[in-house]
Motif scaffolding. Structure first.
Motif, short mmCIF file in Angstrom:
data_model
loop_
_atom_site.label_atom_id
_atom_site.label_comp_id
_atom_site.label_asym_id
_atom_site.label_seq_id
_atom_site.Cartn_x
_atom_site.Cartn_y
_atom_site.Cartn_z
N ASP A 272 4.27 61.50 -8.58
CA ASP A 272 2.96 60.96 -8.64
C ASP A 272 2.68 60.31 -7.15
OD1 ASP A 272 4.58 58.55 -9.10
OD2 ASP A 272 3.53 58.21 -10.99
N GLY A 273 3.59 60.19 -6.66
CA GLY A 273 3.51 59.41 -5.15
C GLY A 273 3.55 57.94 -5.28
N MET A 274 3.91 57.27 -6.52
CA MET A 274 3.61 55.94 -6.56
C MET A 274 5.15 55.07 -6.49
SD MET A 274 0.71 55.45 -7.60
CE MET A 274 -0.85 56.67 -8.16
N ARG A 275 6.06 55.88 -6.22
CA ARG A 275 7.39 55.16 -5.88
C ARG A 275 8.25 56.13 -5.16
NH1 ARG A 275 11.33 57.07 -9.66
NH2 ARG A 275 10.37 58.05 -11.42
N THR A 276 9.45 55.38 -4.68
CA THR A 276 10.48 56.11 -3.87
C THR A 276 11.54 56.38 -4.87
OG1 THR A 276 11.81 54.34 -3.41
CG2 THR A 276 9.79 54.75 -1.65
N VAL A 277 12.25 57.58 -4.45
CA VAL A 277 13.22 58.35 -5.41
C VAL A 277 14.45 58.53 -4.30
CG1 VAL A 277 14.07 60.23 -6.45
CG2 VAL A 277 11.75 59.65 -6.72
N GLY A 278 15.61 57.53 -4.48
CA GLY A 278 16.72 57.84 -3.68
C GLY A 278 16.64 56.84 -2.52
N ASP A 279 17.53 57.11 -1.53
CA ASP A 279 17.76 56.15 -0.50
C ASP A 279 17.06 56.76 0.65
OD1 ASP A 279 19.56 54.54 -1.72
OD2 ASP A 279 21.31 55.67 -1.10
N VAL A 280 16.57 55.82 1.70
CA VAL A 280 16.30 56.39 2.95
C VAL A 280 17.07 57.08 3.60
CG1 VAL A 280 15.07 55.52 5.29
CG2 VAL A 280 14.26 54.45 2.93
N ARG A 281 16.79 58.26 4.47
CA ARG A 281 17.64 58.97 5.31
C ARG A 281 17.15 59.17 6.52
NH1 ARG A 281 18.32 64.05 1.18
NH2 ARG A 281 16.15 63.32 0.58
N HIS A 282 18.14 59.27 7.45
CA HIS A 282 17.61 59.56 8.98
C HIS A 282 17.74 60.98 9.03
CE1 HIS A 282 17.11 58.71 13.15
NE2 HIS A 282 17.94 59.73 13.41
N VAL A 283 16.40 61.39 9.86
CA VAL A 283 16.55 63.12 10.00
C VAL A 283 16.24 63.24 11.38
CG1 VAL A 283 14.08 63.10 9.39
CG2 VAL A 283 15.47 64.83 8.88
N TYR A 284 15.70 62.55 12.32
CA TYR A 284 15.14 62.71 13.70
C TYR A 284 15.43 61.69 14.56
CZ TYR A 284 11.85 64.03 17.26
OH TYR A 284 11.20 64.10 18.51
N ASP A 285 16.23 62.16 15.81
CA ASP A 285 16.48 60.92 16.64
C ASP A 285 15.40 60.85 17.92
OD1 ASP A 285 19.18 60.67 15.45
OD2 ASP A 285 20.09 62.14 16.64
N GLY A 286 14.56 61.65 17.63
CA GLY A 286 13.43 61.41 18.87
C GLY A 286 13.70 62.20 20.10
N TRP A 287 12.77 61.92 20.91
CA TRP A 287 12.67 62.63 22.36
C TRP A 287 12.85 61.54 23.31
CZ3 TRP A 287 9.25 62.30 26.56
CH2 TRP A 287 9.54 63.34 27.50
N ARG A 288 13.79 61.58 24.36
CA ARG A 288 13.92 60.59 25.47
C ARG A 288 13.40 61.05 26.61
NH1 ARG A 288 15.75 55.78 23.37
NH2 ARG A 288 16.80 56.02 21.32
N TYR A 289 12.24 60.19 26.75
CA TYR A 289 11.67 60.08 28.29
C TYR A 289 12.52 59.73 29.50
CZ TYR A 289 10.58 55.57 26.92
OH TYR A 289 10.84 54.21 26.39
N PRO A 290 12.09 60.42 30.88
CA PRO A 290 12.88 59.82 31.84
C PRO A 290 13.22 58.30 31.95
CG PRO A 290 11.53 61.81 32.43
CD PRO A 290 11.34 61.19 31.05
N GLU A 291 14.07 57.77 32.46
CA GLU A 291 14.40 56.38 32.41
C GLU A 291 13.48 55.83 33.31
OE1 GLU A 291 18.03 53.10 33.32
OE2 GLU A 291 18.35 55.23 33.42
N GLU A 292 13.05 56.42 34.48
CA GLU A 292 12.26 55.73 35.59
C GLU A 292 10.80 55.61 35.15
OE1 GLU A 292 12.61 60.42 36.66
OE2 GLU A 292 13.98 58.60 35.75
N TRP A 293 10.43 56.42 34.04
CA TRP A 293 8.94 56.15 33.57
C TRP A 293 8.60 54.64 33.24
CZ3 TRP A 293 7.30 60.88 29.96
CH2 TRP A 293 7.24 61.95 30.79
N VAL A 294 7.46 54.11 33.43
CA VAL A 294 7.02 52.96 33.18
C VAL A 294 6.42 52.68 32.00
CG1 VAL A 294 5.41 51.01 34.08
CG2 VAL A 294 6.78 52.51 35.49
N VAL A 295 7.08 52.27 30.87
CA VAL A 295 6.72 52.26 29.69
C VAL A 295 6.97 50.55 29.02
CG1 VAL A 295 7.33 54.59 29.13
CG2 VAL A 295 8.84 52.92 28.65
#
Length: 530
Positions: free
Chosen positions: A188-211
């Protein structure tokens, strides 16, 4: 199945030829007259010739989450410390939008980055809320998009922001979260089931970019041609103009593994010379002709004060199953999406207060749970009971302005013991304007007062006019509404924004009532200036 999953249709080649022609070359920031003008002279994106010029929602409309529901599109956005919150908008063509109201009035703190979905006939908005005491993620739901909406339901997820709803290949519901994590939801979308899990490490931009910072956030999931696509923001949402960006990863399974798009980022501001800064935090949507779009936010070049504005960028799927953005830097007109346009956009910010409730344009800043008890409507006036002593603790009532220059006027009847005023209000730390006890004035500048406070006065009638033009605030006042006198101090307000004092907000026109008495506000008027 969520209605964010759509059938893929062929790309209309002619549209893309026109789009490519319009987008070629670096764009020059548009002049103020380049936009069409709508209600009260407010700028609007639809140019009336089959094209549009971003922003599609001018002013502070950050973290847009757009849902297609048949021939209709619905939208909600971050509302932060303003209540009523979670504004809802409706469109038939993704460019012209009309307000529907708000999905939440009960405060759970500052509301960030929501996700609007429809699942098995019911509408849900998942969103984070944060207060000084703590934070969590919540949902509200409704069987009709126009409400009534439920009270907020706490999902007890205190360590993440920016939830994004998805339905897996197993038919189960999931909530993707900041930092590449996800958690299963109950049916019903009203509560969580089980634990939070990690699934994606992301994408890394070049270190010299200004962010600004890495800040992996805002995951939105779309299923297309057997793939799940995760659209994510990295680089920080404000700070340097070249920081924020849109990255993409995909997987055959909702559980991963997720592979990064070799052409990441698909959207990024590459130079501070571009019209739109800090572009990112995207949601994918398909129009009725099979054309795909991204809706995301960005700051307008030189106008951090307007907040993050809602932008629309055309998307083309490529032969290798990825997609590319075709709108360039969004500084030029683009062909409009398919759809039956209503020809109407936005809403009036003016208010004669002839109704019996607050208009959609209004929201209180950091209201208390009983804030609406301060509000009454009597004989064509909005009556506000005083609160606090100065704007920072008075919960001003403000509206989102999307124009680079505008003027507002308001008439006030100030009761004995009260102070009423008109403001450009960013937050409790930064605002500018003028207040009065009916006799004397109190100046607000830099979020400070001069004098520090006003003694209770005998009250009186006063008109105030604020002119905000190219970051300069000029104030006039009148005792009769006809003869105006210029206030002796003008103020430069270009620094009243997030990169000065945080909170991801915008500088907004508004009114306030402080002290022990009441203030009756008549005939609030807004008009955009060329």
């Amino acid at each position: 199945m969520t209605l964010k999953t759509f059938r893929s249709l062929p790309i209309l080649a002619g549209t893309w030829l026109l789009g490519a022609a319009l987008c070629a070359g670096a764009a020059t920031p548009p002049e103020a007259g380049a936009w069409a003008r709508g209600i009260e002279g407010q700028r609007q994106a639809d140019l009336g010739d089959g094209t549009f010029l971003n922003p599609i929602l001018a002013g502070d409309h950050p973290d847009p989450s757009v849902l297609r529901d048949g021939d209709d599109y619905y939208l909600t956005l971050s509302s932060f410390d303003a209540y009523p919150g979670l504004p809802l908008w409706h469109s038939r063509d993704l460019v012209n939008w009309q307000p529907l109201g708000h999905a939440i009035t009960t405060s759970v703190g500052s509301i960030w980055a929501p996700d609007l979905v429809r699942h098995e006939g019911r509408y849900y908005i998942y969103f984070p809320g944060r207060t000084d005491a703590g934070r969590s993620n919540y949902l509200v739901w409704a069987d009709d998009i126009r409400g009534p909406w439920s009270e907020p339901v706490d999902l007890h997820l205190p360590d993440h922001i920016d939830p994004g709803h998805a339905v897996g290949e197993d038919g189960k519901r999931y909530l993707f979260l900041s930092g590449g994590d996800y958690v299963q939801l109950s049916d019903d979308g009203m509560r969580t089931v089980g634990d939070v899990r990690h699934v994606y490490d992301g994408w890394r931009y070049p270190e010299e970019w200004v962010v600004e910072s890495y800040s992996q956030e805002g995951p939105k999931i779309t299923r297309h041609d057997g793939w799940y696509y995760m659209i994510t923001a990295v680089g920080g949402t404000a700070g340097p103009p070249t920081g924020h960006m849109v990255i993409v990863a995909r997987s055959r399974s909702i559980h991963g593994p997720w592979e990064n798009d070799p052409n990441n980022p698909v959207v990024r501001t590459e130079s501070r010379d571009e019209q739109w800064w800090s572009r990112g935090h995207a949601t994918l949507v398909e129009d009725g002709a099979g054309q795909w779009w991204m809706m995301y936010h960005g700051y307008e070049n030189g106008f951090w004060t307007l907040g993050r504005q809602a932008l629309l960028d055309p998307v083309e799927w490529t032969g290798d199953g990825w997609f590319v953005a075709r709108g360039g830097d969004l500084g030029r007109p683009l062909p409009k999406p398919a759809g039956e346009s209503t020809g109407r956009h936005g809403m009036a910010l003016s208010d004669d207060f002839s109704g019996d409730r607050l208009g959609h344009q209004w929201a209180f800043y950091q209201p208390g749970p009983d804030e609406m008890d301060r509000v009454a409507f009597e004989d064509g006036a909005l009556v506000l009971q005083g609160k606090g002593s100065v704007p920072r603790d008075a919960s001003p009532l403000t509206a989102i302005a999307g124009d680079r220059a505008y003027q507002v006027e308001v008439e006030m009847e100030i009761e004995p013991g009260a102070v009423g005023g008109a403001l450009l209000f960013y937050s409790d730390r930064l605002y500018a304007g003028l207040g009065s006890n009916g006799e004397d004035f109190i100046m607000h500048r830099y979020g400070e007062e001069r004098p520090a406070s006003l003694k209770p006065g005998k009250g009186g009638r006063l008109w105030l006019r604020l002119t905000h033009d190219d970051h300069v605030l000029t104030i006039h006042h009148s005792r009769d509404g006809r003869t105006w006198e210029k206030y002796g101090v003008q103020m430069e307000v270009s620094g009243y924004h997030h990169n000065t004092v945080g909170k991801f907000l915008s500088l907004r026109p508004g009114v306030y009532a402080a002290g022990d008495g009441r203030v009756r506000f008549h005939d609030f008027r807004y008009r955009a200036l060329d």
